[in-house]
Structure formats: C-alpha cells, structure tokens
Scaffold this motif. Structure first.
Motif, PDB file in Angstrom:
ATOM      1  N   VAL A 144       0.838  -1.207   0.000  1.00 26.24           N
ATOM      2  CA  VAL A 144       0.000   0.000   0.000  1.00 26.24           C
ATOM      3  C   VAL A 144       0.870   1.254   0.000  1.00 26.24           C
ATOM      4  O   VAL A 144       1.956   1.290   0.574  1.00 26.24           O
ATOM      5  CB  VAL A 144      -0.957   0.020   1.218  1.00 26.24           C
ATOM      6  N   ASP A 145       0.361   2.278  -0.654  1.00 23.63           N
ATOM      7  CA  ASP A 145       1.046   3.565  -0.703  1.00 23.63           C
ATOM      8  C   ASP A 145       0.086   4.581  -1.313  1.00 23.63           C
ATOM      9  O   ASP A 145      -0.994   4.226  -1.793  1.00 23.63           O
ATOM     10  CB  ASP A 145       2.330   3.468  -1.536  1.00 23.63           C
ATOM     11  N   ALA A 146       0.485   5.847  -1.318  1.00 20.59           N
ATOM     12  CA  ALA A 146      -0.321   6.902  -1.939  1.00 20.59           C
ATOM     13  C   ALA A 146       0.566   7.703  -2.879  1.00 20.59           C
ATOM     14  O   ALA A 146       1.746   7.903  -2.616  1.00 20.59           O
ATOM     15  CB  ALA A 146      -0.928   7.812  -0.875  1.00 20.59           C
ATOM     16  N   THR A 147      -0.011   8.150  -3.984  1.00 22.25           N
ATOM     17  CA  THR A 147       0.708   9.008  -4.918  1.00 22.25           C
ATOM     18  C   THR A 147      -0.090  10.288  -5.119  1.00 22.25           C
ATOM     19  O   THR A 147      -1.326  10.267  -5.095  1.00 22.25           O
ATOM     20  CB  THR A 147       0.931   8.291  -6.265  1.00 22.25           C
ATOM     21  N   HIS A 148       0.583  11.399  -5.284  1.00 21.16           N
ATOM     22  CA  HIS A 148      -0.111  12.684  -5.378  1.00 21.16           C
ATOM     23  C   HIS A 148      -0.258  13.117  -6.834  1.00 21.16           C
ATOM     24  O   HIS A 148       0.559  12.777  -7.691  1.00 21.16           O
ATOM     25  CB  HIS A 148       0.620  13.763  -4.584  1.00 21.16           C
ATOM     26  N   THR A 149      -1.312  13.868  -7.110  1.00 23.80           N
ATOM     27  CA  THR A 149      -1.581  14.430  -8.432  1.00 23.80           C
ATOM     28  C   THR A 149      -1.883  15.908  -8.262  1.00 23.80           C
ATOM     29  O   THR A 149      -2.741  16.279  -7.461  1.00 23.80           O
ATOM     30  CB  THR A 149      -2.785  13.736  -9.097  1.00 23.80           C
ATOM     31  N   LEU A 150      -1.181  16.746  -8.988  1.00 23.34           N
ATOM     32  CA  LEU A 150      -1.392  18.188  -8.881  1.00 23.34           C
ATOM     33  C   LEU A 150      -2.713  18.595  -9.503  1.00 23.34           C
ATOM     34  O   LEU A 150      -3.138  18.058 -10.521  1.00 23.34           O
ATOM     35  CB  LEU A 150      -0.253  18.939  -9.567  1.00 23.34           C
ATOM     36  N   SER A 151      -3.359  19.573  -8.901  1.00 22.16           N
ATOM     37  CA  SER A 151      -4.593  20.113  -9.454  1.00 22.16           C
ATOM     38  C   SER A 151      -4.309  20.924 -10.712  1.00 22.16           C
ATOM     39  O   SER A 151      -3.217  21.471 -10.884  1.00 22.16           O
ATOM     40  CB  SER A 151      -5.270  21.012  -8.412  1.00 22.16           C
ATOM     41  N   ARG A 152      -5.288  21.035 -11.577  1.00 22.12           N
ATOM     42  CA  ARG A 152      -5.154  21.882 -12.763  1.00 22.12           C
ATOM     43  C   ARG A 152      -5.079  23.355 -12.382  1.00 22.12           C
ATOM     44  O   ARG A 152      -4.600  24.186 -13.154  1.00 22.12           O
ATOM     45  CB  ARG A 152      -6.352  21.695 -13.702  1.00 22.12           C
ATOM     46  N   THR A 153      -5.546  23.703 -11.180  1.00 21.67           N
ATOM     47  CA  THR A 153      -5.594  25.096 -10.764  1.00 21.67           C
ATOM     48  C   THR A 153      -4.213  25.711 -10.635  1.00 21.67           C
ATOM     49  O   THR A 153      -4.023  26.897 -10.884  1.00 21.67           O
ATOM     50  CB  THR A 153      -6.333  25.217  -9.409  1.00 21.67           C
ATOM     51  N   ASN A 154      -3.241  24.915 -10.230  1.00 18.43           N
ATOM     52  CA  ASN A 154      -1.888  25.430 -10.009  1.00 18.43           C
ATOM     53  C   ASN A 154      -1.296  25.954 -11.318  1.00 18.43           C
ATOM     54  O   ASN A 154      -1.008  25.178 -12.224  1.00 18.43           O
ATOM     55  CB  ASN A 154      -1.001  24.300  -9.456  1.00 18.43           C
ATOM     56  N   PRO A 155      -1.097  27.251 -11.467  1.00 16.52           N
ATOM     57  CA  PRO A 155      -0.591  27.795 -12.732  1.00 16.52           C
ATOM     58  C   PRO A 155       0.799  27.299 -13.085  1.00 16.52           C
ATOM     59  O   PRO A 155       1.138  27.161 -14.248  1.00 16.52           O
ATOM     60  CB  PRO A 155      -0.595  29.314 -12.501  1.00 16.52           C
ATOM     61  N   PHE A 156       1.638  27.017 -12.092  1.00 11.59           N
ATOM     62  CA  PHE A 156       2.976  26.520 -12.385  1.00 11.59           C
ATOM     63  C   PHE A 156       2.914  25.106 -12.946  1.00 11.59           C
ATOM     64  O   PHE A 156       3.747  24.725 -13.747  1.00 11.59           O
ATOM     65  CB  PHE A 156       3.855  26.577 -11.130  1.00 11.59           C
ATOM     66  N   ASP A 244     -12.360  20.933  -4.675  1.00 11.06           N
ATOM     67  CA  ASP A 244     -12.106  19.635  -4.050  1.00 11.06           C
ATOM     68  C   ASP A 244     -10.633  19.407  -3.722  1.00 11.06           C
ATOM     69  O   ASP A 244     -10.307  18.573  -2.883  1.00 11.06           O
ATOM     70  CB  ASP A 244     -12.592  18.505  -4.956  1.00 11.06           C
ATOM     71  N   ALA A 245      -9.756  20.111  -4.420  1.00 12.33           N
ATOM     72  CA  ALA A 245      -8.319  19.935  -4.179  1.00 12.33           C
ATOM     73  C   ALA A 245      -7.903  20.622  -2.884  1.00 12.33           C
ATOM     74  O   ALA A 245      -8.481  21.623  -2.486  1.00 12.33           O
ATOM     75  CB  ALA A 245      -7.516  20.489  -5.351  1.00 12.33           C
ATOM     76  N   LYS A 246      -6.900  20.074  -2.224  1.00 11.71           N
ATOM     77  CA  LYS A 246      -6.424  20.636  -0.958  1.00 11.71           C
ATOM     78  C   LYS A 246      -4.893  20.594  -0.923  1.00 11.71           C
ATOM     79  O   LYS A 246      -4.248  19.884  -1.688  1.00 11.71           O
ATOM     80  CB  LYS A 246      -6.985  19.840   0.234  1.00 11.71           C
ATOM     81  N   LEU A 247      -4.334  21.352   0.016  1.00 10.99           N
ATOM     82  CA  LEU A 247      -2.888  21.433   0.173  1.00 10.99           C
ATOM     83  C   LEU A 247      -2.378  20.224   0.955  1.00 10.99           C
ATOM     84  O   LEU A 247      -2.821  19.956   2.064  1.00 10.99           O
ATOM     85  CB  LEU A 247      -2.505  22.720   0.903  1.00 10.99           C
ATOM     86  N   GLY A 248      -1.451  19.491   0.346  1.00 15.22           N
ATOM     87  CA  GLY A 248      -0.820  18.366   1.016  1.00 15.22           C
ATOM     88  C   GLY A 248       0.687  18.565   1.035  1.00 15.22           C
ATOM     89  O   GLY A 248       1.204  19.569   0.550  1.00 15.22           O
ATOM     90  N   TYR A 249       1.412  17.596   1.586  1.00 17.28           N
ATOM     91  CA  TYR A 249       2.870  17.745   1.731  1.00 17.28           C
ATOM     92  C   TYR A 249       3.592  16.489   1.267  1.00 17.28           C
ATOM     93  O   TYR A 249       3.333  15.384   1.748  1.00 17.28           O
ATOM     94  CB  TYR A 249       3.231  18.034   3.190  1.00 17.28           C
ATOM     95  N   LYS A 250       4.520  16.676   0.312  1.00 16.39           N
ATOM     96  CA  LYS A 250       5.418  15.593  -0.087  1.00 16.39           C
ATOM     97  C   LYS A 250       6.577  15.500   0.894  1.00 16.39           C
ATOM     98  O   LYS A 250       7.185  14.455   1.063  1.00 16.39           O
ATOM     99  CB  LYS A 250       5.929  15.843  -1.504  1.00 16.39           C
ATOM    100  N   SER A 251       6.923  16.621   1.516  1.00 20.46           N
ATOM    101  CA  SER A 251       7.893  16.695   2.599  1.00 20.46           C
ATOM    102  C   SER A 251       7.580  17.978   3.359  1.00 20.46           C
ATOM    103  O   SER A 251       6.729  18.767   2.935  1.00 20.46           O
ATOM    104  CB  SER A 251       9.337  16.728   2.057  1.00 20.46           C
ATOM    105  N   VAL A 252       8.263  18.212   4.456  1.00 21.87           N
ATOM    106  CA  VAL A 252       7.932  19.359   5.291  1.00 21.87           C
ATOM    107  C   VAL A 252       8.120  20.678   4.538  1.00 21.87           C
ATOM    108  O   VAL A 252       7.442  21.669   4.815  1.00 21.87           O
ATOM    109  CB  VAL A 252       8.777  19.329   6.591  1.00 21.87           C
ATOM    110  N   ASP A 253       9.010  20.704   3.571  1.00 15.10           N
ATOM    111  CA  ASP A 253       9.268  21.929   2.803  1.00 15.10           C
ATOM    112  C   ASP A 253       8.758  21.848   1.368  1.00 15.10           C
ATOM    113  O   ASP A 253       9.087  22.696   0.541  1.00 15.10           O
ATOM    114  CB  ASP A 253      10.781  22.226   2.781  1.00 15.10           C
TER     115      ASP A 253
END
Length: 484
Positions: A144-156, A244-253
């Motif tokens: 088991v694990d989770a992978t993140h997907t960026l929202s389309r909203t992020n202009p970068f 529906d998208a929210k701020l998450g963390y891949k690492s503390v920074d």
C-alpha cells in the motif's frame, strides 16, 4: 437512444485485419484477454432505449478513452488515428471502411455517461478478476502507498505541462529537419503562464504555416496535443479555485495542491484497490478501505506491506482482528490514542508531522516524559496559533486567547510492543523489501500515463482519470505476466 449497439457489423474487408494486425499486437492482445461487455452492462441504463438519436456504443467510447491513455493522445488525434490505423480500428471493433466519431463525442461521453458511475472500483474489479482467472496472482500480500496528483488550478503546473508539450513538439521536428532550430520563435524563460501561452500560440502558427512539416503524422500528433493543452488552459485559467483539491505535503518543505490516490497492489504489481482523496488526507486512515476493497475484489492475502504511515494503532488493531500481518515500521509519532473521530489529527509521514482537521501542518514537535522504556513518553506537536485564531474549525479545538496549540500522542502501547517484536523477525525484514515495487508503479502512472497532473477539475473527474489509468496499467501488466 442505444439500440443494437452490441451487434457485430460484418464487412467483406474484415479479413484485412488478419493480414496487417499481428497476433502479438498490444491492442489485439487486450481485446483477446478482456471481455468489454461489462462496460455496456454498467452504462446501458444511462441511455434511452426508445427515444432520441442513435448513440455511439459505450464500449467503443470507453475504448477510445483507453487509447488516449495508452498512447497519450488528444481527443482529435485519437479519433483521427482511428481513421487510418488498422490496429485502432480492430481494437474499436470497427469495420475497415467504417467512419469515425466526432471528437466532441468523447467529452459528452465523459460528462454524461460516466457521471455518477463507480468506474474506479468497477475497472479494478474487472482486471483483478481477469488476473485471478489467468493465475498471475500467486502472492499472499498487498503493498500500500499513496501518490499525489497536482490540481489543474496550479498555474505553475499548467506552465510545466505546456513547456513539456512544446519541448516534445520541437524535439520531434528536429528529428526530421534539424535546421528548423533557426526558424523557431524565441522561448519564454519567465515563470509567467500568459507568456508561455503566447509562446505556444506563436509556435503553433509558425509550424502550421509550413504544410511540409506540419503534415508529418508524428509532428501533427504533437502539434494537436499542444493545441488542446493551450485551449484547455486558456478556458480554465480564470476559473474558480478547484474546490475539491487541498494542500498536502510531499515533505515538510515541499507542499502540493491537488489530490492523493491511495493504492493497494499485489507483489506481482496488479493494483487491487484505489481510493481518491484530497491532498491533505493522511495515508494511514485509508488502509481499512484498501483492505476491504481488495478483499471484495476477490483477493486472498494475509500480509499488508507499507511505510510508517500505516502502522498506526487503529491499523494494527484492525490487522490483528482480521489475522493479518502489518509489515510497516512502527513510528511512535503515529500512535493517536483513543481520540474521537471528529478530533483526529492525521500523521504525514513525509513531513514527519501531524496535520490538523483543517489541513494545517504542525510547525515543530517535542518529546516529553520519562525516557526509560518509553512507557510514559509522549510526542507533542505544536501548531501555528495565528492560523488557529482564524480557523473555521477552532470551536472545540482552539481555546480563545491561548498562546499555543499542541497535540500530544503516547509512544508505546501493548499493541506497539507486539509490533516492535514483529519488526525484528526475518519474515518482516524479507517482506519489507517488496515495498519498492509500488513506488515504481507510482512512477509508471505519472511518467507513462499522465498521472502527475489532473486533466480536469473536481474529485469526480480525478476518480475517472484514475480509473482509466489504473485499468490500463493493470491490463498491460496482466498481458506481460500471462505472456499472452
């Protein structure tokens, strides 16, 4: 109206498929191993049986979406390619002389026919049943694990995608005519989305004006893909924030704004369950769902392999109740005690911090209590009190006027003592070596199937994107393992 859509259309030219679509062709093998009638059965109620215009076959429309994911094509190009690529026509169960759909039909199919359908679990269930039938699943473990997907909203994120699309287009052109480097417009070097859009538009015009280069199929595909990305970005650049998208963390920074897809996978790399959440959700709380869904999809297993995020007290107890082994290293920070569900804080393994119910990450932690045997020790996590003062969830969580806000967890319990002993066993250490496989699967989803960024807005569309991508990687893996 959906009528007689499953009838096979006979053609005097059908025998051509046996001549030009080889037996080892990927799409032929997919057709051979998967009975796609389940798509028709699932979606038939979404169509009127006796009124309106004749609708396209839901099976064929679904296959178009698969082709888009497998070959990373735009709506326009996947339809155009199905006009002349006989392997596409064979896969779509078209007669060689049959005409193709209008690309806009794919958008309507996604929005009207797939809406409110549990497509994610449906497709995973289908591939797992095929894998079991083919005998390719032999292990008794899930990873088991989770992978993140960026929202389309992020202009970068949009800027990065545009740059990747334009780079791919230029690279393809140079492979045919290297002297085109001198004819290209000056690239945008600023992190400005509008400037990047302008550059892409100029690039389109320069290439489009020269039919000798723009008519080459490989270049035309990349050009159309860039056009579709530019149009979609312009359409949504001023849209409201992805609710529906929210701020998450891949690492503390290293924060990200988007979604998480929580996965369960066998040691043979067949995905058995998936749950899509907003980005701030912790990994550990989703484990019960992944276990239940994997079991409901027909999988028999006795071991769950994961990282420290899955060794929380509730998960260890759940595993014990179901006679399952949790191969996840115990982290004292994960123990959440007996909190009420509404007060639960989630542990973020990457940042090594807890996240409050409002999605705010703790800013520091401290260990307190006696060190001997760790019996009375607790880890205390401190949050930014300025955020707490204005938080909409502060009632019952933050006391007005308080100078600090903290969350404390005990380090060790009897359950954790048992888990610590298990961690030292040869079985634990051997099974822990299998965890890298799911990280490789996450990389495959992002690099080969566009899972690094959401293609649309909202969690429902994210689930649809996950469904098609996970179905694709499962089918490809089954074909490899079954050596069809």
């Amino acid at each position: 109206m959906l009528l007689h859509q499953q009838e096979i259309k006979f053609s005097q030219y059908s025998s051509i498929y046996d001549l030009i679509v080889p037996k080892d062709n990927l799409l032929r093998k997919v057709n051979d191993i998967i009975d796609f009638s389940f798509v028709y059965q699932e979606l038939v109620d979404k169509y009127c049986s006796n009124n309106g215009r004749m609708a396209h076959s839901p099976v064929r429309m679904f296959k178009y979406l698969l082709l888009k994911t497998i070959y990373t094509l735009s709506d326009v190009d996947v339809v155009e390619r199905s006009l002349y690529d006989m392997s596409f026509k064979y896969f779509l169960e078209m007669s060689p002389e049959e005409d193709v759909i209008n690309p806009s039909s794919l958008t309507k199919f996604r929005k009207l026919r797939l809406k409110d359908t549990d497509l994610l679990n449906l497709l995973i269930n289908k591939t797992v049943s095929v894998a079991i039938e083919k005998g390719v699943i032999r292990s008794k473990s899930i990873i088991v694990d989770a992978t993140h997907t960026l929202s389309r909203t992020n202009p970068f994120s949009a800027l990065a995608v545009l740059r990747e699309r334009s780079k791919l287009l230029r690279k393809t052109i140079y492979s045919y005519q290297e002297d085109w480097k001198e004819r290209m417009p000056k690239k945008n070097t600023d992190n400005d989305l509008e400037k990047e859009l302008s550059y892409c538009k100029e690039l389109e015009q320069v290439i489009g004006q020269d039919e000798t280069i723009s008519a080459i199929p490989a270049i035309k595909e990349k050009l159309n893909l860039l056009k579709e990305t530019v149009e979609d970005t312009r359409e949504n650049i001023n849209s409201a924030k992805d609710a529906d998208a929210k701020l998450g963390y891949k690492s503390v920074d290293n924060p990200f704004f988007g979604y998480k897809t929580h996965l369960a996978m066998t040691e043979e790399r067949i995905i058995t369950a998936a749950v899509v959440t907003s980005g701030e959700k912790g990994d550990g709380p989703e484990l019960p769902k992944l276990i239940k869904m994997s079991q409901e999809n027909g999988l028999d297993f006795d071991t769950v392999i994961g990282d420290a995020a899955y060794s929380g007290k509730e998960n260890i107890q759940l595993a014990k109740d179901q006679d399952l082994k949790i191969v996840a290293k115990l982290n004292p920070s994960i123990t959440q005690g007996f909190r009420k569900d509404e007060d639960k804080f989630d542990y973020n393994k990457d940042a090594d911090m807890f996240v409050c119910p409002a999605g705010h990450l703790a800013i520091r932690k401290a260990r307190q209590g006696k060190k001997k045997m760790g019996v009375n020790q607790v880890d205390t996590y401190f949050f930014d009190v300025e955020k707490c003062k204005t938080c909409p969830l502060k009632n019952g969580c933050y006391k007005q006027g308080a100078k600090t806000k903290s969350y404390s967890v005990s380090i060790k319990s009897d359950l954790h003592k048992e888990q610590m002993e298990f961690q030292e066993s040869p079985y634990f250490k051997e099974k822990a070596k299998e965890r890298y496989k799911i990280e490789a699967k996450n990389g495959e989803l992002k690099n080969a199937h566009g899972f690094g960024r959401a293609i649309s807005y909202g969690i429902n569309n994210m689930e649809m994107q996950a469904a098609i991508a996970l179905f694709t990687v499962n089918v490809k893996r089954i074909l490899k393992l079954a050596r069809v």
